[in-house]
Design an enzyme around this catalytic site. Structure first.
Site, mmCIF file in Angstrom:
data_model
loop_
_atom_site.group_PDB
_atom_site.id
_atom_site.type_symbol
_atom_site.label_atom_id
_atom_site.label_comp_id
_atom_site.label_asym_id
_atom_site.label_seq_id
_atom_site.Cartn_x
_atom_site.Cartn_y
_atom_site.Cartn_z
ATOM 1 N N SER A 26 1.974 82.637 -51.669
ATOM 2 C CA SER A 26 3.321 82.796 -52.207
ATOM 3 C C SER A 26 3.535 81.907 -53.434
ATOM 4 O O SER A 26 2.760 81.961 -54.375
ATOM 5 C CB SER A 26 4.343 82.520 -51.091
ATOM 6 O OG SER A 26 5.635 82.958 -51.455
ATOM 7 N N ASP B 219 6.097 94.186 -48.718
ATOM 8 C CA ASP B 219 6.307 92.771 -48.996
ATOM 9 C C ASP B 219 7.616 92.633 -49.769
ATOM 10 O O ASP B 219 7.709 93.070 -50.920
ATOM 11 C CB ASP B 219 5.131 92.213 -49.797
ATOM 12 C CG ASP B 219 5.221 90.716 -50.045
ATOM 13 O OD1 ASP B 219 6.334 90.161 -49.929
ATOM 14 O OD2 ASP B 219 4.184 90.107 -50.356
ATOM 15 N N HIS C 78 5.056 89.531 -46.027
ATOM 16 C CA HIS C 78 4.714 88.530 -47.034
ATOM 17 C C HIS C 78 3.766 87.442 -46.535
ATOM 18 O O HIS C 78 3.302 86.634 -47.332
ATOM 19 C CB HIS C 78 6.014 87.871 -47.543
ATOM 20 C CG HIS C 78 5.841 87.012 -48.742
ATOM 21 N ND1 HIS C 78 5.381 87.489 -49.964
ATOM 22 C CD2 HIS C 78 6.068 85.672 -48.930
ATOM 23 C CE1 HIS C 78 5.332 86.491 -50.838
ATOM 24 N NE2 HIS C 78 5.738 85.387 -50.242
#
Length: 273
Positions: free
Chosen positions: A95, A217, A245
């Protein structure tokens, strides 16, 4: 306090000539890699750490000025690798940490032998010709909600970020992780994360990069993966069967296999001392 203690560094199989650094995402800490990192311990040094403001890192390490952009975190990541004496480790980042890694690799082109970017997004805001996933009003609304009631925001957003609605325990665990942190730090870091734009940095990343992407996502549309493939000089894109995610939490076996396939293809001379 030294750098390794400041970032709560944990080293498995320390001293092995091949090394992997696992870097966590927003609202989490090194524990998110618990189902993935051990698979690499037999043939690598595995280094785990907590970013400033996260997990077991020294609470005093987070500075709103230094960490007012992702650059401060990138400098921290470089400092951890240097203090540990790692030679060209592989970076596995999730991320927001993917762009922290991109910045670190741009600052120090020789630092990493390769980067594995899990659910990356260099810019969450939509622009002409680029679909980051959010309009400006969407981000403003998210930040307003976060500022007014962080814990409510965390409980609301964690299941959306995690996806996998058929397994609500995953979203609950992520919400618990969000709520365990310092709300003031979390609000600040969220703003830094959501407003960042590191598209221009991608072309300067010299090591090979694996982009791991999932469908459904909420923070990284599929179009972002195609964009990264075009912009990274040595990029490759792998779309997982996993959704959401956080595939390292929702599909750790598939994520591990994808990372293993990438790492094992790296030339030994570039990944070892």
């Amino acid at each position: 306090m030294n750098v390794l203690d400041r970032h709560n560094v944990r080293r498995l199989n320390a001293g092995h000539p091949r090394a992997i650094v696992f870097a966590h995402g927003y609202g989490c800490d090194q524990q998110v890699w618990r189902q993935v990192a051990p698979a690499f311990e037999a043939d690598h040094e595995v280094l785990l750490f907590d970013y400033a403001g996260s997990g077991g890192a020294d609470p005093a390490a987070y500075d709103t000025q230094r960490h007012g952009t992702l650059l401060g975190h990138a400098q921290d990541l470089i400092g951890v690798c240097e203090a540990a004496g790692l030679h060209r480790p592989v970076l596995v980042a999730h991320s927001v940490s993917t762009m922290i890694g991109v910045l670190a690799a741009r600052l120090r082109p020789e630092l990493f032998s390769a980067l594995a970017l899990v659910a990356p997004n260099p810019c969450y805001l939509n622009h002409p010709g680029y679909q980051g996933g959010f309009e400006a009003d969407d981000i403003d609304e998210l930040l307003d909600t976060l500022d007014s009631n962080y814990f409510s925001w965390a409980r609301m957003m964690a299941p959306v970020i995690m996806g996998n609605a058929d397994r609500p325990e995953l979203g609950q665990a992520l919400a618990n992780s969000f709520c365990a942190g310092n709300p003031a730090v979390a609000r600040h870091f969220a703003r830094v994360t959501l407003l960042a734009d590191h598209r221009a940095d991608l072309a300067h990343v010299q090591p090979p990069c694996l982009v791991l992407q999932c469908a459904d996502d909420a923070l990284a549309p599929l179009a972002v993966g195609d964009y990264l493939l075009e912009q990274l000089p040595r990029g490759e894109l792998l779309r997982l069967r996993a959704t959401g995610h956080c595939p390292h939490l929702s599909a750790p076996e598939e994520t591990t296999a994808a990372l293993r396939g990438f790492v094992d293809r790296l030339p030994a001379t570039t990944a070892a001392r």
